[in-house]
Each structure stands twice: as structure tokens, then as C-alpha cells.
Design an enzyme around this catalytic site. Structure first.
Site, PDB file in Angstrom:
ATOM      1  N   ASP A  43       0.798  -1.111   0.009  1.00  0.00           N
ATOM      2  CA  ASP A  43       0.034   0.099  -0.028  1.00  0.00           C
ATOM      3  C   ASP A  43       0.970   1.290  -0.087  1.00  0.00           C
ATOM      4  O   ASP A  43       1.907   0.991   0.379  1.00  0.00           O
ATOM      5  CB  ASP A  43      -0.857   0.145   1.261  1.00  0.00           C
ATOM      6  CG  ASP A  43      -1.645   1.158   1.308  1.00  0.00           C
ATOM      7  OD1 ASP A  43      -2.296   1.414   0.668  1.00  0.00           O
ATOM      8  OD2 ASP A  43      -1.732   1.791   2.407  1.00  0.00           O
ATOM      9  N   LEU A  44       0.388   2.451  -0.226  1.00  0.00           N
ATOM     10  CA  LEU A  44       1.483   3.691  -0.647  1.00  0.00           C
ATOM     11  C   LEU A  44       1.380   4.725   0.955  1.00  0.00           C
ATOM     12  O   LEU A  44       2.193   4.271   1.749  1.00  0.00           O
ATOM     13  CB  LEU A  44       1.098   4.593  -1.691  1.00  0.00           C
ATOM     14  CG  LEU A  44       1.831   5.588  -1.944  1.00  0.00           C
ATOM     15  CD1 LEU A  44       3.231   5.288  -2.109  1.00  0.00           C
ATOM     16  CD2 LEU A  44       1.556   6.359  -3.248  1.00  0.00           C
ATOM     17  N   ASP A  45       0.216   5.035   1.102  1.00  0.00           N
ATOM     18  CA  ASP A  45      -0.137   6.138   2.234  1.00  0.00           C
ATOM     19  C   ASP A  45       0.092   5.445   3.389  1.00  0.00           C
ATOM     20  O   ASP A  45      -0.752   4.626   3.522  1.00  0.00           O
ATOM     21  CB  ASP A  45      -1.149   6.811   1.682  1.00  0.00           C
ATOM     22  CG  ASP A  45      -1.315   7.966   2.886  1.00  0.00           C
ATOM     23  OD1 ASP A  45      -0.624   8.189   3.692  1.00  0.00           O
ATOM     24  OD2 ASP A  45      -2.607   8.126   3.267  1.00  0.00           O
ATOM     25  N   THR A  85       1.589  10.525   3.529  1.00  0.00           N
ATOM     26  CA  THR A  85       0.830  11.535   2.870  1.00  0.00           C
ATOM     27  C   THR A  85      -0.297  12.080   3.587  1.00  0.00           C
ATOM     28  O   THR A  85      -0.833  12.820   3.052  1.00  0.00           O
ATOM     29  CB  THR A  85       0.565  10.965   1.497  1.00  0.00           C
ATOM     30  OG1 THR A  85       0.072   9.754   1.464  1.00  0.00           O
ATOM     31  CG2 THR A  85       1.726  11.299   0.464  1.00  0.00           C
ATOM     32  N   LYS A 142      -8.266   7.460   5.792  1.00  0.00           N
ATOM     33  CA  LYS A 142      -7.117   6.753   5.523  1.00  0.00           C
ATOM     34  C   LYS A 142      -7.374   5.365   4.778  1.00  0.00           C
ATOM     35  O   LYS A 142      -8.387   4.451   5.130  1.00  0.00           O
ATOM     36  CB  LYS A 142      -6.246   6.369   6.533  1.00  0.00           C
ATOM     37  CG  LYS A 142      -5.508   7.434   7.206  1.00  0.00           C
ATOM     38  CD  LYS A 142      -4.642   7.083   8.241  1.00  0.00           C
ATOM     39  CE  LYS A 142      -3.669   8.336   8.874  1.00  0.00           C
ATOM     40  NZ  LYS A 142      -2.821   8.087  10.029  1.00  0.00           N
ATOM     41  N   GLY A 143      -6.916   5.350   3.527  1.00  0.00           N
ATOM     42  CA  GLY A 143      -7.089   4.219   2.732  1.00  0.00           C
ATOM     43  C   GLY A 143      -8.474   4.303   1.969  1.00  0.00           C
ATOM     44  O   GLY A 143      -8.775   3.228   1.278  1.00  0.00           O
ATOM     45  N   ARG A 176     -11.208   8.983  -2.708  1.00  0.00           N
ATOM     46  CA  ARG A 176     -11.337  10.266  -2.833  1.00  0.00           C
ATOM     47  C   ARG A 176     -12.930  10.717  -2.752  1.00  0.00           C
ATOM     48  O   ARG A 176     -13.109  11.540  -1.588  1.00  0.00           O
ATOM     49  CB  ARG A 176     -10.740  11.097  -4.171  1.00  0.00           C
ATOM     50  CG  ARG A 176     -10.652  12.694  -4.060  1.00  0.00           C
ATOM     51  CD  ARG A 176     -10.096  12.920  -5.276  1.00  0.00           C
ATOM     52  NE  ARG A 176      -8.898  12.413  -5.503  1.00  0.00           N
ATOM     53  CZ  ARG A 176      -8.337  12.597  -6.678  1.00  0.00           C
ATOM     54  NH1 ARG A 176      -8.840  13.331  -7.728  1.00  0.00           N
ATOM     55  NH2 ARG A 176      -7.342  12.048  -7.194  1.00  0.00           N
ATOM     56  N   SER A 224      -2.503   0.727  -4.342  1.00  0.00           N
ATOM     57  CA  SER A 224      -3.146   1.720  -3.651  1.00  0.00           C
ATOM     58  C   SER A 224      -4.282   2.318  -4.161  1.00  0.00           C
ATOM     59  O   SER A 224      -4.767   2.118  -5.368  1.00  0.00           O
ATOM     60  CB  SER A 224      -1.912   2.870  -3.757  1.00  0.00           C
ATOM     61  OG  SER A 224      -2.303   4.176  -3.562  1.00  0.00           O
ATOM     62  N   ALA A 225      -5.015   2.967  -3.352  1.00  0.00           N
ATOM     63  CA  ALA A 225      -6.447   3.615  -3.666  1.00  0.00           C
ATOM     64  C   ALA A 225      -6.268   4.870  -4.342  1.00  0.00           C
ATOM     65  O   ALA A 225      -6.986   5.493  -4.874  1.00  0.00           O
ATOM     66  CB  ALA A 225      -7.116   3.620  -2.450  1.00  0.00           C
ATOM     67  N   SER A 226      -4.971   5.496  -4.299  1.00  0.00           N
ATOM     68  CA  SER A 226      -4.426   6.855  -4.796  1.00  0.00           C
ATOM     69  C   SER A 226      -4.473   6.961  -6.203  1.00  0.00           C
ATOM     70  O   SER A 226      -3.803   5.933  -7.002  1.00  0.00           O
ATOM     71  CB  SER A 226      -3.362   7.494  -4.190  1.00  0.00           C
ATOM     72  OG  SER A 226      -3.270   8.680  -4.547  1.00  0.00           O
ATOM     73  N   ASN A 240      -2.866   9.478  -7.281  1.00  0.00           N
ATOM     74  CA  ASN A 240      -1.839  10.313  -7.443  1.00  0.00           C
ATOM     75  C   ASN A 240      -0.600   9.311  -7.227  1.00  0.00           C
ATOM     76  O   ASN A 240       0.692   9.824  -7.056  1.00  0.00           O
ATOM     77  CB  ASN A 240      -1.842  11.351  -6.659  1.00  0.00           C
ATOM     78  CG  ASN A 240      -2.975  12.454  -6.931  1.00  0.00           C
ATOM     79  OD1 ASN A 240      -2.846  12.874  -7.859  1.00  0.00           O
ATOM     80  ND2 ASN A 240      -3.814  12.559  -5.967  1.00  0.00           N
ATOM     81  N   LYS A 298     -10.853  -1.015  -1.707  1.00  0.00           N
ATOM     82  CA  LYS A 298     -10.553  -1.939  -0.453  1.00  0.00           C
ATOM     83  C   LYS A 298     -11.780  -1.412   0.353  1.00  0.00           C
ATOM     84  O   LYS A 298     -12.343  -0.585   0.552  1.00  0.00           O
ATOM     85  CB  LYS A 298      -9.426  -1.555   0.131  1.00  0.00           C
ATOM     86  CG  LYS A 298      -8.243  -1.698  -0.828  1.00  0.00           C
ATOM     87  CD  LYS A 298      -6.972  -1.017   0.060  1.00  0.00           C
ATOM     88  CE  LYS A 298      -5.888  -0.903  -1.192  1.00  0.00           C
ATOM     89  NZ  LYS A 298      -4.783  -0.018  -0.541  1.00  0.00           N
ATOM     90  N   GLU A 307       0.013  -3.364   4.548  1.00  0.00           N
ATOM     91  CA  GLU A 307      -1.159  -2.471   4.586  1.00  0.00           C
ATOM     92  C   GLU A 307      -1.259  -1.888   5.989  1.00  0.00           C
ATOM     93  O   GLU A 307      -0.886  -2.410   6.818  1.00  0.00           O
ATOM     94  CB  GLU A 307      -2.425  -3.180   4.519  1.00  0.00           C
ATOM     95  CG  GLU A 307      -3.104  -3.073   3.053  1.00  0.00           C
ATOM     96  CD  GLU A 307      -3.544  -1.521   2.992  1.00  0.00           C
ATOM     97  OE1 GLU A 307      -3.850  -0.805   3.701  1.00  0.00           O
ATOM     98  OE2 GLU A 307      -3.968  -1.410   1.671  1.00  0.00           O
ATOM     99  N   ASP A 308      -1.539  -0.404   5.944  1.00  0.00           N
ATOM    100  CA  ASP A 308      -1.980   0.122   7.183  1.00  0.00           C
ATOM    101  C   ASP A 308      -3.378   0.575   7.633  1.00  0.00           C
ATOM    102  O   ASP A 308      -3.618   0.884   8.511  1.00  0.00           O
ATOM    103  CB  ASP A 308      -1.090   1.642   7.211  1.00  0.00           C
ATOM    104  CG  ASP A 308      -1.841   2.554   6.431  1.00  0.00           C
ATOM    105  OD1 ASP A 308      -2.227   2.272   5.103  1.00  0.00           O
ATOM    106  OD2 ASP A 308      -2.067   3.776   6.727  1.00  0.00           O
TER     107      ASP A 308
END
Ligand code: B16
Ligand code: MG
Length: 214
Positions: free
Chosen positions: A9-11, A17, A45-46, A49, A114-116, A118, A145, A169-170
Site C-alpha cells: 500500500d502507499l500512504d 501523505t 485513510k485508505g 477520494r 494503492s487507492a490513490s 496520484n 478496498k 497495509e496500514d
């Protein structure tokens, strides 16, 4: 190591971020006269948008048209991107670089889940992009997710079986997605917040692949 993979996962896992998402959402909330705290931000988080905007607007009393909501989401993203442009390698969280280098040495495939929307920009700004063999982000999936789509696509693109893939994952929704995909899940954060993870660690500082592929 043959035909094993990890999906990050990213963020909250590779970079933090969340603080920039918070600042951008807070600006919008202020303009709308909605009180939006750091604790409220935890709920985003996760989350995608559009879903994040729904949560923020639910803290106020007014209702908005789809057109107004689309404009708000665009404005928030433009503000958020301003912060992203100022990110560099120093934004990478402790332990991440060492783990990525170790995975490369062991020839374990590396993917992003990631869900982002960006995600690519963030990986470029932080110089992490060259490590990745596959990037699955908010532009590549239909279902958010805890739906496993993002991780199933990741394993498929890497050509690795789901059961030979480890997810980092966070968010609890992300951990559930990883488990639903039939993968081993390492949760980053606190045990009480991540009940679905197979293993929970505070962060990736000092984390070695022996823990998962030992
Ligand atoms: P964007 P992750 C998620 O990233 C963030 O945790 C979440 O707060 C954000 O709303 C979502 O990405 C969408 O981001 O607005 O850039 O498309 O944790 O899935 O890497
Ligand atoms: Mg996350």
C-alpha cells in the site's frame, strides 16, 4: 527466491501523505464551515477520494449536488498535489528503502496496491518508482478496498500466485482486501486497529524479508 511477490500500500506504508490529505481536506472543510479534526482525518485513510468527500460532508448539515461535489473533489486534489510536488526522497518512511533493496537482491517481485490516483506522481517524487514491477492504483481498479481487486490485479500483473504474495497495509480495509485475495498480510500500525492482519508491526524500520519468507 522464485516466484514470490510483495504488494505495498502507499500512504501510511511507504510514505506519510496522510498529513497532506488532511491539510487539503481541512482547507475545503473551512470554506464550507465544517469542523474537521485530525481524528476525523483518521477515517479517510485508505478510503477513495469520493468516499472521503462523502465522510467529510456528513460532518456538516448541508447537501450538495453531484456537480458541486465533483468541483470540491477537484479543488481538494489540486491543493493536495501542491504538497506532493514538494515531496522528495526524504519523505520515504524509515526501513522502506532497505527492505526494497533486500527484495530486489532476492529477486522477489514488487508491486503497488494503492487507492490513490496520484500514486505514480508520489513514487516519482520520492524516487521509489524504479523499484516497482507493477503499479496498481486508484486509476486501475473499479472496486475500492476491502474489495480484493487491487491486490488480485497486482499478483496477476506480477505473474505470482496469490498465496505466494505478501501484502503490506496500514488500513483495516486494506488488510481485509489482502486476506480476501488469499494473501499473507502484514499490518503496519497497532494490533487493535488491524484485526485482520496475520502479523502487525509498528513500522518497517528494521523489518527484513526473513520475517515473511524465512
Ligand atoms: P487520491 P493508500 C489512499 O492511499 C489514502 O490513504 C487515502 O487517504 C486517499 O483518500 C486515497 O488514497 C485516494 O487518494 O485522492 O490521491 O486519489 O493508503 O491506498 O495508498
Ligand atoms: Mg494506506
Amino acid at each position: 527466491m522464485k516466484n514470490k511477490a510483495v504488494l505495498f500500500d502507499l500512504d501510511g506504508v511507504l510514505v506519510d501523505t496522510a498529513k497532506y490529505h488532511y491539510l487539503a481536506w481541512q482547507k475545503l472543510a473551512k470554506e464550507l464551515g465544517i469542523s474537521f479534526t485530525e481524528a476525523d482525518n483518521e477515517r479517510l485513510k485508505g478510503v477513495s477520494r469520493d468516499k472521503s468527500l462523502e465522510i467529510l460532508l456528513s460532518l456538516g448539515e448541508k447537501t450538495f449536488s453531484e456537480k458541486e461535489k465533483a468541483r470540491m473533489a477537484t479543488q481538494k486534489n489540486e491543493d493536495y498535489i501542491q504538497y506532493i510536488y514538494h515531496m522528495d526522497e526524504t519523505a520515504v518512511l524509515p526501513g522502506v528503502l532497505l527492505l526494497l533493496k533486500q527484495l530486489k537482491i532476492e529477486r522477489i517481485k514488487i508491486g503497488l496496491g494503492s487507492a490513490s490516483k496520484n500514486a505514480r506522481l508520489i513514487l516519482e517524487r520520492t524516487a521509489l518508482e524504479p523499484f516497482f514491477d507493477a503499479i496498481i492504483d486508484g486509476n486501475s481498479v473499479i472496486h475500492a478496498k476491502p474489495n480484493p481487486e487491487v491486490f488480485l490485479k497486482g499478483a496477476q500483473e506480477l505473474g505470482v500466485k496469490n498465496e505466494d504474495t505478501v501484502v503490506f497495509e496500514d488500513s483495516e480495509a486494506g488488510c481485509q482486501a489482502g486476506k480476501q485475495a488469499g494473501m499473507y498480510v502484514v499490518g503496519i500500525g497497532e494490533q487493535k486497529n488491524l484485526p485482520s492482519a496475520d502479523l502487525v508491526v509498528k513500522d518497517l524500520d528494521g523489518f527484513t524479508i526473513n520475517t515473511i519468507f524465512g
